[in-house]
Design an enzyme around this catalytic site. Structure first.
Site, PDB file in Angstrom:
ATOM      1  N   GLU A 245       0.885  -1.176   0.000  1.00 31.12           N
ATOM      2  CA  GLU A 245       0.000   0.000   0.000  1.00 31.12           C
ATOM      3  C   GLU A 245       0.912   1.213   0.000  1.00 31.12           C
ATOM      4  O   GLU A 245       1.437   1.599   1.046  1.00 31.12           O
ATOM      5  CB  GLU A 245      -0.891  -0.008   1.256  1.00 31.12           C
ATOM      6  CG  GLU A 245      -1.895  -1.139   1.311  1.00 31.12           C
ATOM      7  CD  GLU A 245      -3.091  -0.908   0.391  1.00 31.12           C
ATOM      8  OE1 GLU A 245      -3.128   0.111  -0.336  1.00 31.12           O
ATOM      9  OE2 GLU A 245      -3.987  -1.773   0.385  1.00 31.12           O
ATOM     10  N   CYS A 279      -2.833   8.864   2.987  1.00 36.35           N
ATOM     11  CA  CYS A 279      -2.431   8.299   1.692  1.00 36.35           C
ATOM     12  C   CYS A 279      -3.464   8.615   0.628  1.00 36.35           C
ATOM     13  O   CYS A 279      -3.132   9.094  -0.452  1.00 36.35           O
ATOM     14  CB  CYS A 279      -2.236   6.798   1.827  1.00 36.35           C
ATOM     15  SG  CYS A 279      -3.616   5.961   2.624  1.00 36.35           S
TER      16      CYS A 279
HETATM   17  P1  NAD Z   1       8.244   5.370   4.535  1.00 34.59           P
HETATM   18  O1  NAD Z   1       8.267   4.535   3.307  1.00 34.59           O
HETATM   19  O2  NAD Z   1       9.332   6.357   4.743  1.00 34.59           O
HETATM   20  O3  NAD Z   1       8.284   4.434   5.834  1.00 34.59           O
HETATM   21  C1  NAD Z   1       7.323   3.418   6.039  1.00 34.59           C
HETATM   22  C2  NAD Z   1       7.930   2.323   6.892  1.00 34.59           C
HETATM   23  O4  NAD Z   1       8.969   1.679   6.168  1.00 34.59           O
HETATM   24  C3  NAD Z   1       8.556   2.805   8.196  1.00 34.59           C
HETATM   25  O5  NAD Z   1       8.222   1.877   9.208  1.00 34.59           O
HETATM   26  C4  NAD Z   1      10.037   2.786   7.906  1.00 34.59           C
HETATM   27  O6  NAD Z   1      10.841   2.578   9.042  1.00 34.59           O
HETATM   28  C5  NAD Z   1      10.134   1.588   6.984  1.00 34.59           C
HETATM   29  N1  NAD Z   1      11.289   1.592   6.101  1.00 34.59           N
HETATM   30  C6  NAD Z   1      12.014   2.645   5.661  1.00 34.59           C
HETATM   31  N2  NAD Z   1      12.981   2.241   4.810  1.00 34.59           N
HETATM   32  C7  NAD Z   1      12.850   0.911   4.707  1.00 34.59           C
HETATM   33  C8  NAD Z   1      13.536  -0.083   3.951  1.00 34.59           C
HETATM   34  N3  NAD Z   1      14.559   0.219   3.134  1.00 34.59           N
HETATM   35  N4  NAD Z   1      13.111  -1.361   4.053  1.00 34.59           N
HETATM   36  C9  NAD Z   1      12.066  -1.678   4.860  1.00 34.59           C
HETATM   37  N5  NAD Z   1      11.393  -0.788   5.603  1.00 34.59           N
HETATM   38  C10 NAD Z   1      11.771   0.495   5.524  1.00 34.59           C
HETATM   39  O7  NAD Z   1       6.800   6.042   4.574  1.00 34.59           O
HETATM   40  P2  NAD Z   1       6.221   7.081   5.649  1.00 34.59           P
HETATM   41  O8  NAD Z   1       6.876   8.412   5.413  1.00 34.59           O
HETATM   42  O9  NAD Z   1       6.238   6.490   7.007  1.00 34.59           O
HETATM   43  O10 NAD Z   1       4.676   7.156   5.207  1.00 34.59           O
HETATM   44  C11 NAD Z   1       4.191   8.070   4.286  1.00 34.59           C
HETATM   45  C12 NAD Z   1       3.944   7.384   2.970  1.00 34.59           C
HETATM   46  O11 NAD Z   1       3.095   6.260   3.154  1.00 34.59           O
HETATM   47  C13 NAD Z   1       3.204   8.280   1.990  1.00 34.59           C
HETATM   48  O12 NAD Z   1       3.757   8.106   0.705  1.00 34.59           O
HETATM   49  C14 NAD Z   1       1.787   7.741   2.018  1.00 34.59           C
HETATM   50  O13 NAD Z   1       1.042   8.002   0.859  1.00 34.59           O
HETATM   51  C15 NAD Z   1       2.034   6.294   2.216  1.00 34.59           C
HETATM   52  N6  NAD Z   1       0.849   5.654   2.775  1.00 34.59           N
HETATM   53  C16 NAD Z   1       0.141   4.792   1.989  1.00 34.59           C
HETATM   54  C17 NAD Z   1      -1.013   4.198   2.480  1.00 34.59           C
HETATM   55  C18 NAD Z   1      -1.828   3.260   1.644  1.00 34.59           C
HETATM   56  O14 NAD Z   1      -2.722   2.610   2.177  1.00 34.59           O
HETATM   57  N7  NAD Z   1      -1.593   3.158   0.361  1.00 34.59           N
HETATM   58  C19 NAD Z   1      -1.428   4.471   3.779  1.00 34.59           C
HETATM   59  C20 NAD Z   1      -0.662   5.361   4.559  1.00 34.59           C
HETATM   60  C21 NAD Z   1       0.472   5.937   4.044  1.00 34.59           C
END
Ligand code: NAD
Length: 471
Positions: A245, A279
């Site tokens: 997602e 999101c």
């Molecule tokens: P992010 O991708 O920076 O981080 C998300 C998670 O991934 C965190 O727990 C982080 O520690 C982890 N992470 C970071 N690098 C990683 C790696 N290399 N491997 C594995 N895990 C890793 O996202 P964010 O800033 O926390 O969230 C915002 C984003 O999430 C926005 O783009 C938003 O649109 C999206 N989002 C999508 C949905 C959906 O349902 N489609 C819902 C909520 C948020």
């Protein structure tokens, strides 16, 4: 709700200052508490425990697991105010409206929905004494990685269906919002057997270790598109199934002839829910020439009238940006729009009198599609409003984004809106609303917004191993 009650749940999930990471209040920067800092070694132990707990958990009947999940949901309801206070402070969303109390209550709602949904075996083929059925078996151990914007609710979206189907779960919250996830999991763990649900509160390194961990069968990931690509790379090592997602840059199209007053409230909250940090919030709005100034004025009026303040103030309807990084992104995108000659109708500046990460609700008009505020996900309280005169052109511009999470069509003629909805590239298209979710209705993206669906029966199938039995 007394401060003591909130303090009890916080005390249960926080650790000593000497070994923990300070978690700031999003509105004030004051330390709420210290979160554990788990490592890849802690992750390895959690996966081992989850693997050991999984056969007994899977051996329970659906009815037995469902009953335990209902008790967990009841526990969350009983402590919903404590949970909401933690969310409001850590993530920053206001308690009221579609805010922290809504998020806390939603956790229980989504758990009960997963608990009550039944996946019956499907008969695939039946003729002349032979019969093939499709059954759904548990996958094993699920790794769940979540973002910071709806931390507790999104964790539950990953955890509840996984548990329902007989998997055990190791969940990693965002490093920015571990307390909300530790809190909701602590409430659930008052009823779940040991090892069935473990939270590993680590950073990106732990996320990377989850993505490629050899003993995980499924990764549920919600976060940015860039990190989603890294998760896919990680899964080359373990062949884990993925639900991704990812980010959204949702477009909305307002059709000519629309009653602007009738849609204004839904339009505003479709954009500004959780101060834009959602999101599937509306992030680019295409408005027909004939209504352009009316829509811009209606949004600006609501932006100016909607109170902004700390999440924990009962009167706040908009809150701070959750983090300094997100504040910088929003500031940069709006400064860039201004420097390109776009019209800042309202907002366009920090609300420094409220705290370090507050940014006024901003409406930007007369902006081009190639501005960064249109092309990038702003994830904050700012909406670019774009003008169109030809509907085909508006649809093409809406579909030009790399992402395809949600989209919306706004119009008085529902048939006309339906015809436009069919042409938009998105996992969900809403009509005269945006971003409303229902635990019975599957949700997921297309294109750069990822793949796989959550919620309802489709959500259960995504955390199950399809198994054909032929006799
Ligand atoms: P992010 O991708 O920076 O981080 C998300 C998670 O991934 C965190 O727990 C982080 O520690 C982890 N992470 C970071 N690098 C990683 C790696 N290399 N491997 C594995 N895990 C890793 O996202 P964010 O800033 O926390 O969230 C915002 C984003 O999430 C926005 O783009 C938003 O649109 C999206 N989002 C999508 C949905 C959906 O349902 N489609 C819902 C909520 C948020």
């Amino acid at each position: 709700m007394t401060q003591t009650e909130t303090a009890t749940l916080l005390a249960e999930i926080t650790v000593d200052q000497a070994i923990g990471r300070a978690i700031p209040d999003a509105a004030t920067g004051e330390t709420i508490g210290y979160a554990p800092v788990h490592t890849a070694a802690d992750l390895a132990r959690a996966v081992t425990a989850a693997r050991a707990a999984q056969p007994a958990w899977a051996a329970l009947t659906h009815a037995e697991r469902s009953a335990i999940l209902h008790r967990a949901a009841d526990e969350i309801d009983a402590h919903a105010e404590e949970l909401a206070q933690i969310i409001a402070r850590e993530q920053g969303k206001p308690l009221n409206g579609p805010g922290a109390r809504f998020e806390a209550a939603g956790c229980a709602v989504w758990i009960r929905q997963a608990a009550d949904t039944v996946l019956e075996p499907e008969v695939l083929f039946e003729a002349e004494g032979t019969r093939s059925e499709l059954h759904y078996a548990p996958l094993g151990v699920v790794g769940a990685i979540g973002p910071w914007n709806w931390p507790a609710l999104i964790a539950i979206w990953q955890i509840a269906p996984s548990l329902r189907m007989g998997n055990t779960v190791v969940a990693k919250p965002s490093e920015y919002t571990p307390l909300s996830v530790l809190a909701v999991a602590a409430l659930m763990n008052r009823h779940l057997p040991d090892g069935v649900l473990t939270v590993v509160a680590g950073g990106r390194d732990v996320g990377e270790a989850i993505a490629s961990h050899p003993d995980l069968d499924k990764i549920m990931f919600t976060g940015s598109t860039a990190t989603g690509r890294r998760i896919i790379e990680g899964s080359a090592h373990n062949l884990a199934r993925l639900t991704l997602e990812l980010g959204g840059n949702d477009a909305g199209i307002v059709l000519p002839g629309t009653d602007v007053d009738a849609i204004a409230q839904n339009l505003f909250w479709g954009i500004f829910i959780n101060t834009g940090q959602t999101c599937a919030a509306l992030k680019r709005l295409y408005v027909h020439d004939s209504l352009y100034e009316d829509v811009v004025a209606a949004l600006a009026a609501l932006a100016e009238a909607t109170p902004m303040g700390p999440g924990t103030d009962e009167g706040s309807a908009l809150g701070p940006l959750s983090t300094g990084q997100q504040f910088d992104i929003v500031s940069r995108l709006i400064d860039d729009a201004r420097s390109r000659g776009a019209r800042i109708v309202t907002g366009g500046e920090a609300a420094t009198e409220l705290g370090p990460h507050f940014y006024r609700a901003t409406v930007v008009a007369d902006i081009d599609d190639d501005a960064a505020l249109v092309g990038e996900e702003q994830f904050g309280p700012a909406i670019p409003v774009l003008r169109y005169s030809d509907l085909d052109d508006a649809i093409a511009r809406a579909n030009a984004a790399d992402q395809g999470l949600g989209a919306s069509v706004w119009g008085s003629d529902v048939d006309e809106a339906m015809a436009v909805a069919e042409r938009l590239q998105a996992g969900t298209v809403w009509i005269n609303q945006h971003g409303t979710l229902n635990p019975m209705v599957p949700f997921g993206g297309v294109k750069g917004s990822g793949y796989g669906m959550e919620f309802g029966k489709e959500g259960l199938k995504a955390v199950a191993a399809p198994k054909v039995i032929t006799r």
